[in-house]
Design an enzyme around this catalytic site. Structure first.
Site, PDB file in Angstrom:
ATOM      1  N   CYS A 265       0.974  -1.152  -0.048  1.00  0.00           N
ATOM      2  CA  CYS A 265       0.116  -0.130  -0.094  1.00  0.00           C
ATOM      3  C   CYS A 265       0.895   1.229   0.016  1.00  0.00           C
ATOM      4  O   CYS A 265       0.856   2.104  -1.010  1.00  0.00           O
ATOM      5  CB  CYS A 265      -0.768   0.033   1.301  1.00  0.00           C
ATOM      6  SG  CYS A 265      -1.801  -1.602   1.464  1.00  0.00           S
TER       7      CYS A 265
HETATM    8  N1  SAJ Z   1       7.177   2.018   8.596  1.00  0.00           N
HETATM    9  C1  SAJ Z   1       8.407   2.759   8.901  1.00  0.00           C
HETATM   10  N2  SAJ Z   1       8.105   3.830   9.762  1.00  0.00           N
HETATM   11  C2  SAJ Z   1       7.010   4.157  10.559  1.00  0.00           C
HETATM   12  C3  SAJ Z   1       5.915   3.543  10.008  1.00  0.00           C
HETATM   13  C4  SAJ Z   1       5.972   2.393   9.088  1.00  0.00           C
HETATM   14  O1  SAJ Z   1       9.434   2.558   8.537  1.00  0.00           O
HETATM   15  O2  SAJ Z   1       7.060   5.030  11.393  1.00  0.00           O
HETATM   16  C5  SAJ Z   1       7.350   1.211   7.461  1.00  0.00           C
HETATM   17  C6  SAJ Z   1       6.994  -0.264   7.901  1.00  0.00           C
HETATM   18  O3  SAJ Z   1       7.836  -1.005   8.398  1.00  0.00           O
HETATM   19  C7  SAJ Z   1       6.367  -0.562   6.780  1.00  0.00           C
HETATM   20  C8  SAJ Z   1       5.921   0.306   6.007  1.00  0.00           C
HETATM   21  O4  SAJ Z   1       6.368   1.490   6.339  1.00  0.00           O
HETATM   22  O5  SAJ Z   1       7.517  -1.341   6.053  1.00  0.00           O
HETATM   23  C9  SAJ Z   1       4.379   0.436   5.705  1.00  0.00           C
HETATM   24  O6  SAJ Z   1       3.983   0.347   7.073  1.00  0.00           O
HETATM   25  P1  SAJ Z   1       2.340   0.928   7.615  1.00  0.00           P
HETATM   26  O7  SAJ Z   1       2.282   0.783   9.066  1.00  0.00           O
HETATM   27  O8  SAJ Z   1       1.682   1.869   6.859  1.00  0.00           O
HETATM   28  O9  SAJ Z   1       1.665  -0.715   7.348  1.00  0.00           O
HETATM   29  P2  SAJ Z   1       0.581  -0.904   6.194  1.00  0.00           P
HETATM   30  O10 SAJ Z   1       1.161  -0.855   4.613  1.00  0.00           O
HETATM   31  O11 SAJ Z   1       0.452  -2.631   6.557  1.00  0.00           O
HETATM   32  O12 SAJ Z   1      -0.809  -0.577   6.539  1.00  0.00           O
HETATM   33  C10 SAJ Z   1      -1.055   0.741   6.102  1.00  0.00           C
HETATM   34  C11 SAJ Z   1      -2.015   1.158   7.268  1.00  0.00           C
HETATM   35  N3  SAJ Z   1      -1.341   1.400   8.328  1.00  0.00           N
HETATM   36  C12 SAJ Z   1      -1.553   2.270   9.332  1.00  0.00           C
HETATM   37  O13 SAJ Z   1      -2.471   3.289   9.074  1.00  0.00           O
HETATM   38  C13 SAJ Z   1      -0.567   2.228  10.676  1.00  0.00           C
HETATM   39  C14 SAJ Z   1      -2.979   2.032   6.574  1.00  0.00           C
HETATM   40  O14 SAJ Z   1      -2.308   3.029   6.405  1.00  0.00           O
HETATM   41  C15 SAJ Z   1      -3.817   1.649   5.690  1.00  0.00           C
HETATM   42  O15 SAJ Z   1      -5.034   0.899   6.139  1.00  0.00           O
HETATM   43  C16 SAJ Z   1      -3.130   0.383   4.687  1.00  0.00           C
HETATM   44  O16 SAJ Z   1      -1.642   0.507   4.786  1.00  0.00           O
HETATM   45  C17 SAJ Z   1      -3.685   0.198   3.339  1.00  0.00           C
HETATM   46  O17 SAJ Z   1      -4.068  -0.922   3.215  1.00  0.00           O
HETATM   47  O18 SAJ Z   1      -3.669   1.224   2.702  1.00  0.00           O
END
Ligand code: SAJ
Length: 430
Positions: A265
Site C-alpha cells: 500500500c
Molecule cells: N514504517 C516505517 N516507519 C514508520 C511506520 C511504518 O518505516 O514510522 C514502514 C513499515 O515498516 C512498513 C511500511 O512503512 O514497511 C508501511 O507500514 P504501515 O504501518 O503503513 O503498514 P501497512 O502498509 O500494512 O498498512 C497501512 C495502514 N497502516 C497504518 O495506518 C498504521 C494504513 O495506512 C492503511 O489502512 C493500509 O496501509 C492500506 O491498506 O492502505
C-alpha cells in the site's frame, strides 16, 4: 434491496480486505458470496478455513455452516448479488504506473451480471477519477443508468494488517457515490454491519481521501528516514531525538526510521496519484522525494553492515550474515515490497552468505529470492559474522539476540541499549 435481510453481498477478491469484510457482513446476517480467481482461496473458504492472518478459521467455518458464506470462481454468479464490493489488488506495473487491470476485469464481470437495484462499490485503493472514468462507462455500457437502475460508490479499505485494535467493523468507513442517491444507498448498506459511516460528496473525494492517508504516511516516513541520514552525519542518535520530540503533547506524530518502505500500500498508492497528476502536467514533488529517500534506506542498512564487519577487519564478501525478520513490518508474514528483500539482494551481490529467520515466513520465494527460514538458535547467532534485525517481531528475545551475536545491526531500535551514543544508533554491537 439494501433494506431486507435477505440481501446478498458479492465480494470480488478474498484477500486481507475482502475476507474480513465477508466475515463482518456474514456475522450481521447478510448472505455473502466470495469471488476469487485463486482456486485455493475458494477451496479454503468452502472448507471453513482462513488464509488471512487477521481472520480466524473458526469464524469462517461458523458462517459456512450457517450457509452465510460461500466462495466461487464463477463470476456469472455476480448476478445473484444485490451488492457487489470490489476488493482486488491495485499494484504498480513494471514501469511503476498504476495497474488497474484487476479493477477492469472485475468491472467487466460485474457488467455481465448487472441488473436493476444493484449497488456496486469499489474498495481498492486507486487514483481519483477511477470510479467515474473506468468503472462507470463499463457498467453503463449495459444500457443501465447509474443512480436510476444501479448505484455506484467508492469506499476505501482501511485495513491495517496485524492491528490489534482497529478492525473492519470499528474503523470509520468513508464512502462517496457517483451521485447523492448512490452515496445514500452505500451508507444504508454498510451501516448494517459497520459501526461508523463517513459519507462524502463524490467518489473522487473518497478516492482522494485514501490516497492522502497513505501519502501522509509515505511522506512522514520519508521525513524521518532523512532525519536519520542527517543525524548520522551530525553524530546525533536519531532514536533519542525522536523519543524526545515525541514528548510534545501536540503537533507532533511519531514515525520511526527503518530499512525502507514495505507493503503493498504505502510504497504503491501515492504513485497512483503521481501518475494521475502527470497526465494533468503536475509533478507531485513530496511523493517523489519521499520515494527517493525511502528507497535509499536498504543501501544505508548495507553500509551499516559493511561498517560493522569493517570494525572486525572483515569484508562483506564471504561474510556469514543472519537477517532477523524479512516481513515488511512486525508481527505479520507479508513480504511484498519488503525492504528486507532489497537488503538481502544487495548483500548477496557483494558476496555475502545470507541466511534469514522469520517466524512468520517459513520460506522466501519473492522477487527472485528463494531461501528457507533457518531456526533461531544461539549457534545460528554465534555463527553469523553479523546479525541484522530488519523486522522487529514482538516475539523475538532481543536481550538473548544481543547476548549471542558477535555483531548486531538493529534497523528498528528493537534491542535494549544502555547508551544512546550515535555510534550505537544502528550498530549496537560489534
Ligand atoms: N514504517 C516505517 N516507519 C514508520 C511506520 C511504518 O518505516 O514510522 C514502514 C513499515 O515498516 C512498513 C511500511 O512503512 O514497511 C508501511 O507500514 P504501515 O504501518 O503503513 O503498514 P501497512 O502498509 O500494512 O498498512 C497501512 C495502514 N497502516 C497504518 O495506518 C498504521 C494504513 O495506512 C492503511 O489502512 C493500509 O496501509 C492500506 O491498506 O492502505
Amino acid at each position: 434491496m439494501t433494506e431486507n435481510s435477505s440481501s446478498t453481498l458479492g465480494i470480488i477478491g478474498l484477500g486481507y480486505v475482502g475476507l474480513p469484510l465477508a466475515i463482518e457482513a456474514g456475522q450481521a446476517g447478510i448472505n455473502v458470496i466470495g469471488f476469487d480467481v485463486n482456486p485455493s482461496v475458494v477451496k479454503a473458504v468452502n472448507d471453513g478455513d482462513s488464509h488471512i492472518q487477521d481472520v480466524l478459521s473458526v469464524d469462517v467455518e461458523k458462517l459456512r455452516k450457517e450457509r452465510r458464506i460461500e466462495a466461487t470462481s464463477d463470476m456469472a454468479r455476480l448476478s445473484e448479488c444485490d451488492v457487489v464490493s470490489i476488493c482486488v489488488p491495485t499494484p504498480l506495473s513494471k514501469t511503476r504506473d498504476p495497474d488497474v487491470s484487476y479493477i477492469l476485469a472485475a468491472s467487466e464481470s460485474v457488467a455481465e451480471g448487472l441488473h436493476k437495484g444493484q449497488l456496486i462499490v469499489l474498495e481498492s485503493t486507486t487514483y481519483p477519477g477511477t470510479t467515474r472514468e473506468v468503472l462507470l462507462p463499463t457498467l453503463e455500457a449495459t444500457g443501465l443508468k447509474v443512480g436510476e437502475d444501479f448505484n455506484l460508490c467508492f469506499s476505501p479499505e482501511r485495513v491495517d494488517p496485524g492491528n490489534p485494535t482497529w478492525h473492519t467493523r470499528n474503523t470509520p468507513k468513508v464512502i462517496g457515490g457517483i451521485s447523492e442517491e448512490c452515496t445514500k444507498a452505500g451508507v444504508a448498506f454498510y451501516s448494517r454491519f459497520l459501526d461508523t459511516l463517513v459519507p462524502v460528496s463524490s467518489s473522487e473525494v473518497a478516492e482522494m481521501t485514501k490516497i492522502l492517508e497513505n501519502t501522509f504516511r509515505a511522506v512522514n516516513i520519508g521525513l524521518v528516514n532523512e532525519t536519520a541520514l542527517i543525524a548520522e552525519r551530525l553524530g546525533v542518535d536519531v532514536w533519542e531525538v525522536i523519543e524526545a520530540a515525541n514528548t510534545k503533547p501536540f503537533g507532533f506524530m511519531k514515525f520511526t526510521p527503518g530499512p525502507g518502505l514495505g507493503g503493498h500500500c504505502i510504497p504503491v498508492d501515492p504513485h497512483y496519484l503521481s501518475w494521475k497528476m502527470r497526465t494533468l502536467n503536475y509533478k507531485t514533488r513530496f511523493i517523489e522525494l519521499a520515494s527517493e529517500i525511502n528507497s535509499e534506506m536498504p543501501y544505508f542498512v548495507v553500509d551499516k553492515v559493511r561498517e560493522a564487519l569493517n570494525r572486525k577487519k572483515m569484508s562483506v564478501n564471504g561474510a556469514k550474515i543472519l537477517l532477523l525478520g524479512v516481513a515488511y513490518k512486525r508481527d505479520i508474514g507479508d513480504v511484498r515490497e519488503s525492504p528486507a528483500l532489497d537488503v538481502l539482494k544487495l548483500l548477496v551481490e557483494d558476496g555475502a552468505e545470507v541466511r534469514y529467520h522469520d517466524p512468520y515466513v517459513p520460506r522466501l520465494d519473492e522477487e527472485g529470492v528463494i531461501l528457507d527460514c533457518v531456526d533461531l538458535t544461539d549457534e545460528a547467532l554465534r555463527a553469523a559474522d553479523t546479525v541484522v534485525i530488519l523486522t522487529d517481531h514482538s516475539q523475538f528475545d532481543y536481550e538473548w539476540i544481543l547476548k549471542h551475536s558477535s555483531a548486531l545491526v538493529d534497523t528498528r531500535h528493537a534491542t535494549p541499549r544502555d547508551n544512546v551514543g550515535p555510534d550505537q544508533s544502528w550498530i549496537v554491537k560489534n
